[in-house]
Scaffold this motif. Structure first.
Motif, PDB file in Angstrom:
ATOM      1  N   GLY A  54       0.795  -1.227   0.000  1.00 12.54           N
ATOM      2  CA  GLY A  54       0.000   0.000   0.000  1.00 12.54           C
ATOM      3  C   GLY A  54       0.830   1.280   0.000  1.00 12.54           C
ATOM      4  O   GLY A  54       0.292   2.373  -0.151  1.00 12.54           O
ATOM      5  N   TYR A  55       2.175   1.150   0.188  1.00 11.09           N
ATOM      6  CA  TYR A  55       3.003   2.358   0.252  1.00 11.09           C
ATOM      7  C   TYR A  55       3.844   2.584  -1.010  1.00 11.09           C
ATOM      8  O   TYR A  55       4.738   3.437  -1.020  1.00 11.09           O
ATOM      9  N   GLY A  56       3.569   1.816  -2.080  1.00  5.94           N
ATOM     10  CA  GLY A  56       4.369   1.925  -3.309  1.00  5.94           C
ATOM     11  C   GLY A  56       4.349   3.326  -3.897  1.00  5.94           C
ATOM     12  O   GLY A  56       5.396   3.907  -4.215  1.00  5.94           O
ATOM     13  N   LEU A  57       3.143   3.904  -4.022  1.00  9.91           N
ATOM     14  CA  LEU A  57       3.027   5.226  -4.651  1.00  9.91           C
ATOM     15  C   LEU A  57       3.691   6.296  -3.787  1.00  9.91           C
ATOM     16  O   LEU A  57       4.445   7.140  -4.288  1.00  9.91           O
ATOM     17  N   LEU A  58       3.446   6.206  -2.470  1.00  9.53           N
ATOM     18  CA  LEU A  58       4.050   7.181  -1.563  1.00  9.53           C
ATOM     19  C   LEU A  58       5.586   7.113  -1.669  1.00  9.53           C
ATOM     20  O   LEU A  58       6.273   8.141  -1.721  1.00  9.53           O
ATOM     21  N   GLY A  59       6.112   5.889  -1.743  1.00 10.21           N
ATOM     22  CA  GLY A  59       7.562   5.700  -1.866  1.00 10.21           C
ATOM     23  C   GLY A  59       8.100   6.383  -3.117  1.00 10.21           C
ATOM     24  O   GLY A  59       9.127   7.065  -3.075  1.00 10.21           O
ATOM     25  N   ARG A  60       7.385   6.229  -4.229  1.00  7.53           N
ATOM     26  CA  ARG A  60       7.841   6.858  -5.482  1.00  7.53           C
ATOM     27  C   ARG A  60       7.746   8.378  -5.385  1.00  7.53           C
ATOM     28  O   ARG A  60       8.584   9.092  -5.935  1.00  7.53           O
ATOM     29  N   LEU A  61       6.722   8.879  -4.681  1.00  7.24           N
ATOM     30  CA  LEU A  61       6.610  10.339  -4.516  1.00  7.24           C
ATOM     31  C   LEU A  61       7.789  10.870  -3.690  1.00  7.24           C
ATOM     32  O   LEU A  61       8.333  11.933  -3.970  1.00  7.24           O
ATOM     33  N   VAL A  62       8.193  10.094  -2.679  1.00  4.57           N
ATOM     34  CA  VAL A  62       9.297  10.553  -1.813  1.00  4.57           C
ATOM     35  C   VAL A  62      10.641  10.416  -2.525  1.00  4.57           C
ATOM     36  O   VAL A  62      11.452  11.341  -2.545  1.00  4.57           O
ATOM     37  N   PHE A  63      10.887   9.239  -3.130  1.00  7.81           N
ATOM     38  CA  PHE A  63      12.233   8.958  -3.637  1.00  7.81           C
ATOM     39  C   PHE A  63      12.415   9.219  -5.138  1.00  7.81           C
ATOM     40  O   PHE A  63      13.535   9.268  -5.636  1.00  7.81           O
ATOM     41  N   GLY A  64      11.311   9.397  -5.880  1.00  4.11           N
ATOM     42  CA  GLY A  64      11.407   9.622  -7.328  1.00  4.11           C
ATOM     43  C   GLY A  64      10.432   8.703  -8.043  1.00  4.11           C
ATOM     44  O   GLY A  64      10.425   7.503  -7.772  1.00  4.11           O
ATOM     45  N   ILE A  65       9.643   9.263  -8.947  1.00  7.30           N
ATOM     46  CA  ILE A  65       8.551   8.493  -9.565  1.00  7.30           C
ATOM     47  C   ILE A  65       9.078   7.317 -10.400  1.00  7.30           C
ATOM     48  O   ILE A  65       8.738   6.161 -10.150  1.00  7.30           O
ATOM     49  N   LEU A  66       9.929   7.622 -11.395  1.00  6.14           N
ATOM     50  CA  LEU A  66      10.387   6.558 -12.292  1.00  6.14           C
ATOM     51  C   LEU A  66      11.772   6.051 -11.916  1.00  6.14           C
ATOM     52  O   LEU A  66      12.116   4.900 -12.174  1.00  6.14           O
ATOM     53  N   ALA A  67      12.567   6.922 -11.313  1.00 12.17           N
ATOM     54  CA  ALA A  67      13.945   6.577 -10.943  1.00 12.17           C
ATOM     55  C   ALA A  67      14.320   7.437  -9.735  1.00 12.17           C
ATOM     56  O   ALA A  67      13.666   8.445  -9.454  1.00 12.17           O
ATOM     57  N   PRO A  68      15.377   7.023  -9.008  1.00  5.56           N
ATOM     58  CA  PRO A  68      15.724   7.787  -7.797  1.00  5.56           C
ATOM     59  C   PRO A  68      16.037   9.246  -8.105  1.00  5.56           C
ATOM     60  O   PRO A  68      16.813   9.538  -9.015  1.00  5.56           O
ATOM     61  N   ARG A  69      15.406  10.149  -7.349  1.00 10.49           N
ATOM     62  CA  ARG A  69      15.661  11.584  -7.530  1.00 10.49           C
ATOM     63  C   ARG A  69      17.022  11.929  -6.947  1.00 10.49           C
ATOM     64  O   ARG A  69      17.805  12.651  -7.542  1.00 10.49           O
ATOM     65  N   ARG A  70      17.320  11.411  -5.766  1.00 12.01           N
ATOM     66  CA  ARG A  70      18.638  11.623  -5.131  1.00 12.01           C
ATOM     67  C   ARG A  70      19.426  10.338  -5.327  1.00 12.01           C
ATOM     68  O   ARG A  70      19.007   9.293  -4.844  1.00 12.01           O
ATOM     69  N   GLN A  71      20.563  10.458  -6.008  1.00  6.29           N
ATOM     70  CA  GLN A  71      21.236   9.225  -6.456  1.00  6.29           C
ATOM     71  C   GLN A  71      22.312   8.728  -5.506  1.00  6.29           C
ATOM     72  O   GLN A  71      22.944   7.712  -5.765  1.00  6.29           O
ATOM     73  N   ILE A  72      22.547   9.461  -4.415  1.00 10.77           N
ATOM     74  CA  ILE A  72      23.528   9.002  -3.423  1.00 10.77           C
ATOM     75  C   ILE A  72      22.764   8.657  -2.145  1.00 10.77           C
ATOM     76  O   ILE A  72      22.215   9.533  -1.491  1.00 10.77           O
ATOM     77  N   LEU A  73      22.704   7.347  -1.820  1.00 10.04           N
ATOM     78  CA  LEU A  73      22.003   6.921  -0.598  1.00 10.04           C
ATOM     79  C   LEU A  73      22.815   7.311   0.646  1.00 10.04           C
ATOM     80  O   LEU A  73      23.884   7.905   0.537  1.00 10.04           O
ATOM     81  N   GLY A  74      22.331   6.893   1.811  1.00 11.57           N
ATOM     82  CA  GLY A  74      23.041   7.188   3.065  1.00 11.57           C
ATOM     83  C   GLY A  74      22.206   8.080   3.957  1.00 11.57           C
ATOM     84  O   GLY A  74      22.298   9.295   3.878  1.00 11.57           O
ATOM     85  N   THR A  75      21.371   7.443   4.845  1.00 13.04           N
ATOM     86  CA  THR A  75      20.471   8.218   5.695  1.00 13.04           C
ATOM     87  C   THR A  75      21.175   8.792   6.923  1.00 13.04           C
ATOM     88  O   THR A  75      20.629   9.659   7.587  1.00 13.04           O
ATOM     89  N   GLU A  76      22.363   8.258   7.269  1.00  9.30           N
ATOM     90  CA  GLU A  76      23.093   8.804   8.416  1.00  9.30           C
ATOM     91  C   GLU A  76      24.578   8.832   8.100  1.00  9.30           C
ATOM     92  O   GLU A  76      25.058   8.064   7.253  1.00  9.30           O
ATOM     93  N   LEU A  77      25.312   9.713   8.762  1.00 10.63           N
ATOM     94  CA  LEU A  77      26.744   9.854   8.490  1.00 10.63           C
ATOM     95  C   LEU A  77      27.453  10.437   9.708  1.00 10.63           C
ATOM     96  O   LEU A  77      26.829  11.045  10.585  1.00 10.63           O
ATOM     97  N   ALA A  78      28.783  10.210   9.742  1.00 11.36           N
ATOM     98  CA  ALA A  78      29.608  10.848  10.781  1.00 11.36           C
ATOM     99  C   ALA A  78      30.918  11.274  10.142  1.00 11.36           C
ATOM    100  O   ALA A  78      31.436  10.599   9.241  1.00 11.36           O
TER     101      ALA A  78
END
Ligand SMILES: NC(=O)c1ccc[n+]([C@@H]2O[C@H](COP(=O)([O-])OP(=O)(O)OC[C@H]3O[C@@H](n4cnc5c(N)ncnc54)[C@H](OP(=O)(O)O)[C@@H]3O)[C@@H](O)[C@H]2O)c1
Length: 327
Positions: A54-78
């Motif tokens: 049920g969260y597929g569409l929301l995921g695409r809205l957040v991360f990019g509809i057809l392909a990743p909008r932000r191409q460098i992952l990494g949710t945390e860093l130090a």
């Protein structure tokens, strides 16, 4: 600079090394030379788009509809701040920090530019970069759910389902810090780990169903998406809260429409990235009241292997990635 990028959603082999332009900090930004990042379940989901039902569409809205909008992952860093924009006042060059860019991503690279008012905090003096990187995603989520959403109180009886994971290992320690009596739900192999984090007791989910045990809890926090509101309700005391950190849309809808009895509540939602929460967790570390759990550590070059491991769903605490040569 060196980075790991992805241009399409999929298995870990979508992650590839690439040379990209080093960011230049804007007036309100700091530039961080990254020493460590991690593979969180957030990275895994942003890579695979393997989301709860049920969260597929929301995921695409957040991360990019057809392909990743932000191409460098990494949710945390130090890492260390090596440059600051001219309006920056909170940080200075040379500060060792950990940060939680969350859905803004960007940790799988040698450098990241972040607004100074983003979720950033100084690394507690006793921690290495490798340890500090695990203070964001899991702990901030656990803190938000237990404290802000769940209003945890000293003396309450708290059940943590998924106690050995990134969010769960933090939730056990934070619930103890808030004075709760804590029961962790985990498998046989993780019993010792969960007890070592301070849990008063454990339920081995391979042997026993917590909802049949007759115990009653003030809070049930579920990180696994395996608990329905209906079964949680049976094990909650009057006024109890079911905190659904993870779950699919049908579960959320059934929780929303379920008849709530005896003041019991079901609470779901997103845990936002906040600087004050990171600072709070750093203080607990300084006081010896919290420590991050590290499962495995991989070099950036082995990022595909690290993601494949997280894909198993069996990680314990955090999976760390070394980016620089100082850990
Ligand atoms: N709402 C939000 O804002 C938010 C924020 C962060 C994360 N999340 C979500 O929270 C979920 C958990 O994240 P995480 O990083 O903690 O995951 P994780 O670290 O990958 O969790 C893995 C752990 O879960 C345990 N586990 C699996 N099935 C279990 C079960 N039925 N009962 C008890 N333990 C079980 C595994 O232990 P065994 O190997 O022993 O089974 C393993 O140690 C993810 O779905 C993530 O997307 C939501």
């Amino acid at each position: 600079m060196k980075a790991i990028t992805y241009t399409k959603y999929g298995a870990p082999d979508v992650l590839t090394p690439e040379q990209v332009t080093t960011p230049t900090p804007r007036d309100n930004e700091v530039l961080v030379k990254i020493q460590a990042t991690s593979v969180t379940t957030g990275d895994q989901k942003a890579r695979s788009l393997d989301l709860p039902r049920g969260y597929g569409l929301l995921g695409r809205l957040v991360f990019g509809i057809l392909a990743p909008r932000r191409q460098i992952l990494g949710t945390e860093l130090a890492g260390r701040i090596v440059a600051v924009g001219r309006n920056v006042t909170r940080f200075k060059i040379g500060d060792d920090i950990f940060a939680y860019p969350g859905a803004r991503l960007g940790g799988y690279a040698e450098y990241a530019a972040l607004p100074e008012d983003a979720a950033i905090a100084l690394i507690p003096s006793q921690l290495s970069y490798k340890e500090a990187v695990g203070l964001s995603f899991g702990p901030a989520t656990a803190l938000n759910f237990l404290h802000d959403k769940g209003d945890i109180q000293s003396g309450e009886n708290v059940l943590i389902v998924g106690a050995s994971g990134g969010v769960g290992t933090a939730a056990v320690q934070l619930a103890k810090y808030f004075g709760a009596h804590v029961t962790g739900v985990c498998s046989t192999t993780n019993i010792e780990l969960v007890l070592s984090l301070g849990a008063d007791q454990v339920i081995d989910y391979t042997q026993e169903d917590f909802s049949q045990s007759g115990a009653d809890y003030d809070i049930i926090l579920d990180t696994t998406g395996t608990v329905s509101y209906q079964s949680a309700q049976k094990a909650l005391r009057s006024g109890g809260r079911f905190l659904m950190v993870s779950g699919d849309l049908p579960q959320l809808l059934s929780m929303s429409f379920a008849r709530k009895r005896d003041g019991k509540k079901g609470i779901a939602g997103y845990a936002p990235e906040k600087a004050e929460e990171l600072a709070f967790i750093a203080k607990l570390v300084e006081a010896g009241q919290f420590s991050p759990v590290i499962d495995r550590c991989y070099p950036l070059a082995e990022i595909q292997d690290a993601h494949a491991y997280v894909d198993t769903g069996r990680k314990k605490g955090n999976v760390i990635i070394s980016v620089g040569d100082q850990l």
